[in-house]
Structures are given as C-alpha cells and as structure tokens.
Design an enzyme around this catalytic site. Structure first.
Site, PDB file in Angstrom:
ATOM      1  CE1 TYR A  68      76.554  40.337  49.094  1.00 43.04           C
ATOM      2  CE2 TYR A  68      78.697  41.368  48.830  1.00 43.04           C
ATOM      3  CZ  TYR A  68      77.565  41.129  49.587  1.00 43.04           C
ATOM      4  OH  TYR A  68      77.457  41.673  50.833  1.00 43.04           O
ATOM      5  CE  LYS A 113      61.362  36.509  53.668  1.00 47.67           C
ATOM      6  NZ  LYS A 113      60.789  36.840  54.990  1.00 47.67           N
ATOM      7  CG  ASP A 143      61.795  36.920  58.536  1.00 50.73           C
ATOM      8  OD1 ASP A 143      62.161  35.726  58.574  1.00 50.73           O
ATOM      9  OD2 ASP A 143      60.652  37.263  58.156  1.00 50.73           O
ATOM     10  CG  ASP A 199      77.530  41.875  54.225  1.00 54.15           C
ATOM     11  OD1 ASP A 199      78.588  42.025  54.850  1.00 54.15           O
ATOM     12  OD2 ASP A 199      76.879  42.823  53.737  1.00 54.15           O
ATOM     13  CG  ASP A 218      78.425  44.121  59.890  1.00 54.34           C
ATOM     14  OD1 ASP A 218      79.267  43.323  59.437  1.00 54.34           O
ATOM     15  OD2 ASP A 218      78.491  45.361  59.699  1.00 54.34           O
TER      16      ASP A 218
HETATM   17  C1  IPM Z   1      82.213  42.307  54.186  1.00 54.05           C
HETATM   18  C2  IPM Z   1      81.929  43.598  53.442  1.00 54.05           C
HETATM   19  C3  IPM Z   1      81.934  43.357  51.949  1.00 54.05           C
HETATM   20  C4  IPM Z   1      80.804  42.379  51.638  1.00 54.05           C
HETATM   21  C5  IPM Z   1      81.816  44.595  51.063  1.00 54.05           C
HETATM   22  C6  IPM Z   1      82.786  45.662  51.411  1.00 54.05           C
HETATM   23  C7  IPM Z   1      81.961  44.224  49.615  1.00 54.05           C
HETATM   24  O1  IPM Z   1      80.761  44.169  53.882  1.00 54.05           O
HETATM   25  O2  IPM Z   1      83.222  41.645  53.890  1.00 54.05           O
HETATM   26  O3  IPM Z   1      81.457  41.968  55.100  1.00 54.05           O
HETATM   27  O4  IPM Z   1      79.640  42.783  51.549  1.00 54.05           O
HETATM   28  O5  IPM Z   1      81.101  41.197  51.457  1.00 54.05           O
HETATM   29 MN    MN Z   2      79.965  43.250  55.667  1.00 50.05          MN
END
Ligand code: IPM
Ligand code: MN
Ligand code: NAD
Length: 364
Positions: free
Chosen positions: A141, A191, A223, A247, A251
């Site tokens: 990032y 990884k 993975d 990240d 999710d």
């Molecule tokens: C998160 C989001 C952010 C990230 C983006 C919007 C920059 O996906 O906070 O999970 O990747 O950190």
């Molecule tokens: Mn995210």
C-alpha cells in the site's frame, strides 16, 4: 471524562452508518456522564468535491488534535478512473499514515442468532471467534517506487512490497499481547514459499514469539488460509498478517457473521503516556454504492467501532461492554437490516441499539 473525537463520515453508506454510530456514542456518553467534544471533518470523495483533495490539511490537523477518530467509509464510483492521488481511497491511506496506526484489529465472530444469515453450514460458523491483526501502514500500500510509467507496448505499472524489521516487530507484539489475553494462539499468515518479504516476516514473527512463551505460534500460507477460514474457522484465535493479505482475508471472514456490515475495526498506534492508544475506528466495509441512500446499510460495524474506541482509546471497558450487550439484544430481537434477512432500516437499528442501551445501563 472528556472525549475529544473527530468524526469523518466519508462517502456513500459511510455517512449513513456514522449517523447511527454517533447516536449511540451520544447515548452512552449521556448515560455514563461523559462529556463529548465532537468535531467533524472531510475525507475521501466528499473532500475532493469540497476542497480538491481526499485528505485536506484541516482534516489532518483535526485528527492529530483529537483523542480518537471515527470514520465511516470512503469511495465513490465517479472517481474509479481518476489519477491515484485524486482517488478517495488515498485519503484513507493518508490518515492512517498521519496517525501512524500500524495495527488494524478486525474481530470476526459468529453470533448464534445470525447463524442462518451466513452461507456457511451452522456447525462450521457456530463458535468461530478470532481477531485479524492486519499490518496497516506498510507493505504494497505504501512501498515505493510505485506508479504507471511509459506508453503503448512500453507501458508498465509498479508497486513495491517493503517491510522493515521494526514494522514487523511492532505489529507482532500487538498480536501476541492480544493473544495472551485470549486463547493464546497466533497464526501468522504469509507467502514465504515465494516472497522474500514474507520470509523476513516469518523470521521476525518467530523471534518476537520467543518473548511470549505462553502463546502458541503457527504459520500458514495465505492461499491455504483463505480456504481454512471457511473450512475450519474455529481453529483461529489471533490471525496476524501483512496489509494486503489482511484486507482480503477480513472480507472473507465477514461471511462467518453473515454480513460485512457486522465487522468493526480498531486501528491503533503507539501508546500515549496515559496508556491509551491513538486510534482510528472504522467499520471494515466500504461505501457500498449499490445500496447507498436507501436506508439499507447495516450500522453494526460502525456501532461496534464506537465500542472499540471507548475500550482502546479511552479505557472505558464498562461503556464498551454496555454497547456490545445492547447490540446483542437488538440482534436477538431481530431488528436487523436486509443483509441479515431483516426488514429494519439503518435508522431503526440505530434507535433500537440506543433503546436497548437504556435497559442495559438501568440493569447494571
Ligand atoms: C479497507 C479498505 C481499504 C483498504 C481501501 C478502501 C483503501 O478496503 O479498509 O479494508 O484496502 O485498506
Ligand atoms: Mn478492505
Ligand atoms: P463494499 O464493502 O462497499 O461493498 C461490498 C458489498 O457489501 C456490497 O454488495 C455492499 O452493498 C455490501 N455492504 C457493504 N457494507 C454493507 C453494510 N454496512 N450493510 C449492508 N451491506 C453492505 O465494497 P466494494 O463495493 O468493493 O467497494 C465500494 C467502494 O468502497 C470502493 O470505492 C472501495 O474503494 C471503497 N471501500 C472503502 C473502505 C473504507 O473506507 N474503509 C473499505 C472497503 C471499500
């Protein structure tokens, strides 16, 4: 106690869930006798519209001045093709770096009453309870060089994944300290079969682990981890990983609770002399353009982020506990949004949490 908090609603459903989170923050402060000093700032797409930049200097100043910052989410589809420095997401990276909040704690757990909202079989999700500790201010990032260079057949894009030993050490300490207070297990995800970056990560994590003999450490390739998260989620206690992997995995973890709208997060930096943390608190989800403006957003992730703020930045564990109990009672009562198969709107859920807080506090 005086609570000096910066509110950054951001874009899309960020603004909708933040209204509910602030409602709950006001309610809990009033009930426990705390004095709120709120300021509001611009971040993301809204900030670009009003000031020409996703992270205005004024927002930086307000964030550095506040004891803690509560953020909604950023991102607007109209900026999808904008140059990198003029994208809402850059604002988020900017504020994380400015506050140096290097450890992002993302608790992921299942709730009994929500088991049927998860696509996973009940017996897999039931009882899952982990915290993903995501490194937040390093890796791909932020690494340089970065950019898109050249044209035509010469066009190339570069991102750089860099981690230094101190960056890995400090986030590892957060993970081990957290695990020591939980089920005493850290799974470090990398990884290292391919990336030198991960090889250093693994080596440093092993060294930090020596200082925490009571905590068990294991390693998993990312993975396989993506698979184990849905195959055997109960095996995880604290999952420690770098920025991009964290990240993505968080999710995926959201499916255990039934919706990404449920997940709160706390981004913490160094301890202040008072023992509290500089903190940025935000739900894990984004601005959800597909449901923005319709009252469909689940505000639990934002409300849970308020509880995390009271706990980590202000040491107010009783107040945080009251919010968690109020949230659970609302979940049990079925006043939830469509993502959890309910029929309430965002505001109704926020109101229900506030009503429930009254009962929880009265029963104390
Ligand atoms: C998160 C989001 C952010 C990230 C983006 C919007 C920059 O996906 O906070 O999970 O990747 O950190
Ligand atoms: Mn995210
Ligand atoms: P998203 O998290 O916004 O949405 C993914 C899916 O989950 C959508 O179907 C959405 O409707 C649903 N969803 C998300 N939050 C919800 C909630 N609270 N209640 C009910 N449903 C919810 O991810 P995306 O669509 O990939 O990204 C949209 C924008 O948000 C992009 O611009 C992205 O960069 C940004 N984003 C910002 C953050 C942040 O500010 N922390 C986090 C992730 C994505």
């Amino acid at each position: 106690m005086e609570l000096k908090i910066l509110i950054l609603p951001g874009d899309g459903i960020g603004t909708e869930v933040t209204i509910e989170a602030v409602k709950v923050l006001r309610e809990v402060s009033a009930r426990f006798g705390h004095q709120l000093k709120l300021s509001e700032g611009l971040l993301g797409g809204t900030a670009i519209h009003q000031t020409g930049t996703p992270f205005p200097d004024e927002t930086r100043r307000l964030a550095l001045e506040a004891d803690a910052t509560l953020m909604g989410a950023v991102g607007l589809p109209e900026f999808d093709n904008a140059p990198p420095e003029l994208r809402p997401e850059r604002g988020l990276l900017g504020i994380r770096k400015a506050l140096e909040v290097f450890a992002n704690l993302r608790p992921v757990r299942s709730y009994r009453t929500l088991l049927d909202a998860s696509p996973l079989k009940n017996h897999l999700a039931d009882g899952a309870d982990m915290v993903i500790v995501r490194e937040l201010t390093g890796g791909l990032y932020y690494g340089t060089p970065r950019g898109i260079f050249g044209t035509g057949a010469e066009e190339r894009a570069v991102n750089t994944m860099v981690y230094t030993r101190p960056e890995i050490e400090r986030v590892s300490h957060v993970a081990f300290q957290l695990a020591a207070k939980r089920r005493k297990k850290v799974t470090s995800v990398d990884k290292s079969n391919v990336l030198e970056n991960s090889q250093l990560w693994r080596k440093v994590v092993c060294e930090v682990a020596m200082g925490y003999p009571e905590v068990a450490l294991d390693h998993m390739l990312v993975d396989n981890c993506a698979m184990q998260l849905v195959l055997n989620p109960k095996r995880f206690d604290v999952l420690l990983t770098e920025n991009l992997f964290g990240d993505i995995l968080s999710d995926e973890g959201a499916v255990l609770t039934g919706s990404i709208g449920m997940l709160p997060s706390a981004s913490i930096g160094n301890k202040r002399p008072s023992g509290a943390f500089t903190g940025l608190y935000e739900p894990v989800h984004g601005s959800a353009p597909d449901i923005a403006g319709q009252g469909k957003a689940n505000p639990f992730g934002a409300v849970g982020s308020v509880a995390a703020m009271l706990e980590y930045s202000f040491g107010l564990t009783e107040e945080a506990g009251a919010i968690y109990r109020a949230m659970e009672s609302v979940l049990d009562s079925g006043h939830v949004t469509a993502d959890l198969k309910g029929s309430s709107n965002t505001g109704q859920v926020g109101d229900a949490v506030c009503d429930s807080l009254a009962t929880v506090v009265a029963a104390k």
